[in-house]
Design an enzyme around this catalytic site. Structure first.
Site, mmCIF file in Angstrom:
data_model
loop_
_atom_site.group_PDB
_atom_site.id
_atom_site.type_symbol
_atom_site.label_atom_id
_atom_site.label_comp_id
_atom_site.label_asym_id
_atom_site.label_seq_id
_atom_site.Cartn_x
_atom_site.Cartn_y
_atom_site.Cartn_z
ATOM 1 N N TYR A 225 41.741 37.500 35.785
ATOM 2 C CA TYR A 225 42.824 37.984 36.631
ATOM 3 C C TYR A 225 43.441 36.719 37.228
ATOM 4 O O TYR A 225 42.714 35.849 37.719
ATOM 5 C CB TYR A 225 42.343 38.863 37.779
ATOM 6 C CG TYR A 225 41.431 40.011 37.403
ATOM 7 C CD1 TYR A 225 41.575 40.701 36.200
ATOM 8 C CD2 TYR A 225 40.430 40.434 38.280
ATOM 9 C CE1 TYR A 225 40.744 41.756 35.884
ATOM 10 C CE2 TYR A 225 39.601 41.497 37.973
ATOM 11 C CZ TYR A 225 39.750 42.154 36.780
ATOM 12 O OH TYR A 225 38.929 43.197 36.468
ATOM 13 N N CYS B 28 42.221 36.180 40.864
ATOM 14 C CA CYS B 28 40.797 36.313 41.191
ATOM 15 C C CYS B 28 40.276 34.953 41.632
ATOM 16 O O CYS B 28 40.469 33.948 40.938
ATOM 17 C CB CYS B 28 40.044 36.801 39.958
ATOM 18 S SG CYS B 28 38.266 36.511 40.014
ATOM 19 N N PHE C 146 37.352 33.658 41.636
ATOM 20 C CA PHE C 146 36.389 33.090 40.700
ATOM 21 C C PHE C 146 37.087 32.568 39.443
ATOM 22 O O PHE C 146 36.698 31.542 38.888
ATOM 23 C CB PHE C 146 35.322 34.125 40.362
ATOM 24 C CG PHE C 146 34.595 34.651 41.563
ATOM 25 C CD1 PHE C 146 33.686 33.855 42.246
ATOM 26 C CD2 PHE C 146 34.850 35.929 42.050
ATOM 27 C CE1 PHE C 146 33.027 34.325 43.377
ATOM 28 C CE2 PHE C 146 34.199 36.401 43.173
ATOM 29 C CZ PHE C 146 33.287 35.602 43.841
ATOM 30 N N CYS C 147 38.126 33.282 39.012
ATOM 31 C CA CYS C 147 38.919 32.801 37.873
ATOM 32 C C CYS C 147 39.697 31.548 38.254
ATOM 33 O O CYS C 147 39.833 30.618 37.443
ATOM 34 C CB CYS C 147 39.879 33.888 37.410
ATOM 35 S SG CYS C 147 39.073 35.408 36.865
#
Length: 398
Positions: free
Chosen positions: A120, A123, A125-126
Site C-alpha cells: 500500500y 502503509c 511498513f511499506c
C-alpha cells in the site's frame, strides 16, 4: 270482559316487545361471543407462528454459537499444537500473474537484484522498505494492492503487506515483514556472495503466543544484520545495538501513534483516505467503484478502529500530545548522536525506519501539526534529501 281482553292484548304486546329486546340482547351477546371466538381463531395462528419463529431463532442462535465456540476451541488447540513450529516459506516456481503498477528504476543500481514490492503506498511498513531501497538506489517493481479486497496477493498465504518478491536462480523468494526485509537487504549489500534465499534462513518465522495470549507468527532475528563474522570497520558494537533498539522502538511504539492521530475524527479519516488515493494513484490502478469502497469503507472502519487502538496503546486523551511526545523522544536520541542523524553523519537503519513511518502520513493533518509543535522537520528533510538522492548507493560501489 272487554277491559280484560284489552289488558291481555297490551300485556302480550309488551311481552313480545320485551322478548324481542331480550332476544336482541342475546343475539348481540351471541354475536359478540362469536366475534370473540372468531378473533381468537384468527389470532391463534399468529401467536403460534411467532412462538415457532422465536424457538427457531433461539435454536439457530444456539447452533451458530456452539459452532463458533467449537471452531474457536479447535483453532486454539491447533495453534497450541503449532506453538514453536517454524512456518515453511517455499520458493515459487513461477511469478504470480499480477501486473506491475509501476517501476522504480535507478541508474545507480549495481546489485543485480530483481525485486517486486507488493504494497500500500501509504502503509508505514511499506514506506520503510521503499525508503531503504531508494536510499541505496535499488531498482524494483511495485504492485499496488487494494487494501480492502487484496486480490493482488491472493497467491500468498501471508495476507499482509509489504511482501517483497525476489527472483533467485529463476525462482521467486517471498520475503515478509518490513524489518526482516530491511535486515536481509542490508545483509546482502554487505556480502553479495550469499543469496537472499540463504540469508532468509537466518530469519525463521515461528508460530507463538505473545504475552497477551494472542497467536501470531514472529520473525526471529529480524533486527539483526548477518555480518558473517565480518563486521564493517566503521561500525562499533554500541552503534549496532543502538540501531537495533531504535528500529524496534519504531515498530513497537512509534508506529502506534499514527492511526489514532490520522483517523482522529471522521473528517480527518476521510481527508487521510483521499490523500492516500491521490498519492497512491488509485485512479490509475482501480476502477471508480473499487476506489469508492476503499475510501468509504476504509475511512469509516479506521475511524472506529482508531478508538480501540488509542486505548490499547495507552495514548493520552489528546492523542496529538502522545504523538508529539514520542517525536521528542526520538529527536533527543538524534541529538545525542552528535550528528544530523541517529547514525551520525549518515542515516542508519533506525533513521530510515523512523523516516519511513513518518513519510507514510506526510500529507495528513497530523504531520502538519507535528511540524508546527515539534522540531523534527530539519532531521526529516535531511533524511529525505539523502533518500531521494540515493546517497547510500556510494556504499554499493565499495
Amino acid at each position: 270482559m272487554s277491559v280484560f281482553w284489552r289488558y291481555h292484548s297490551i300485556s302480550q304486546k309488551r311481552c313480545r316487545l320485551i322478548t324481542q329486546k331480550k332476544s336482541g340482547i342475546c343475539n348481540a351477546r351471541n354475536n359478540e361471543k362469536s366475534f370473540r371466538c372468531l378473533s381468537t381463531i384468527v389470532e391463534q395462528p399468529k401467536s403460534r407462528n411467532t412462538l415457532k419463529f422465536g424457538i427457531l431463532g433461539i435454536g439457530i442462535g444456539i447452533t451458530l454459537g456452539t459452532g463458533y465456540a467449537i471452531s474457536k476451541i479447535n483453532e486454539a488447540r491447533k495453534n497450541l499444537f503449532l506453538e514453536g513450529t517454524e512456518v515453511d516459506v517455499k520458493l515459487l516456481n513461477f511469478k504470480p500473474n499480477v501486473e506491475s503498477s509501476r517501476k522504480v528504476v535507478s541508474p545507480m543500481d549495481t546489485t543485480g537484484l530483481k525485486l517486486t514490492l507488493f504494497q500500500y503506498q501509504t502503509c508505514p511498513f511499506c514506506c520503510k522498505v521503499r525508503t531503504l531501497l531508494d536510499f541505496y538506489g535499488i531498482s524494483y517493481d511495485i504492485v499496488e494492492v487494494d487494501p480492502v479486497l487484496r486480490k493482488e496477493i491472493s497467491w500468498s498465504r501471508y495476507k499482509k503487506v509489504p511482501i517483497l518478491l525476489a527472483e533467485v536462480n529463476n525462482k521467486y523468494q517471498p520475503l515478509y515483514d518490513s524489518s526482516m526485509i530491511m535486515s536481509i537487504i542490508a545483509s546482502y549489500l554487505h556480502d553479495k556472495s550469499i543469496s537472499l534465499t540463504e540469508l532468509s534462513k537466518y530469519y525463521p518465522i515461528l508460530s507463538i503466543h505473545d504475552e497477551s495470549g494472542k497467536f501470531k507468527h514472529e520473525v526471529v532475528n529480524k533486527y539483526f544484520l548477518m555480518y558473517q563474522n565480518n563486521i564493517p570497520e566503521d561500525r562499533k558494537l554500541h552503534d549496532i545495538v543502538e540501531e537495533r533498539k531504535w528500529r524496534k522502538w519504531a515498530d513497537d511504539v512509534f508506529v502506534h501513534m499514527l492511526s489514532p492521530n490520522v483517523y482522529r475524527t471522521l473528517g480527518e479519516a476521510y481527508q487521510t483516505f483521499n490523500w492516500f488515493s491521490e498519492v497512491g494513484h488509485w485512479n490509475e490502478y482501480f476502477p471508480a467503484w473499487e476506489r469508492a469502497i476503499m475510501i468509504n469503507v476504509g475511512a469509516i472502519a479506521m475511524w472506529l478502529i482508531s478508538k480501540q487502538l488509542k486505548k490499547r496503546h495507552h495514548l493520552k486523551d489528546n492523542v496529538r500530545q502522545s504523538f508529539y511526545d514520542e517525536i521528542n523522544v526520538w529527536m533527543r536520541e538524534v541529538k545525542s548522536s552528535g550528528g544530523p542523524f541517529k547514525g551520525g553523519s549518515n542515516p542508519d537503519l533506525s533513521d530510515l525506519a523512523v523516516y519511513g513511518v513518518l513519510k507514510s502520513i506526510e500529507g495528513c493533518e497530523a504531520f502538519k501539526d507535528a511540524l508546527e509543535h515539534t522540531n523534527f522537520g530539519q532531521w526529516f528533510y535531511a533524511v529525505k534529501e539523502k533518500v531521494d538522492s540515493h546517497a547510500g548507493s556510494v556504499y554499493l560501489s565499495n
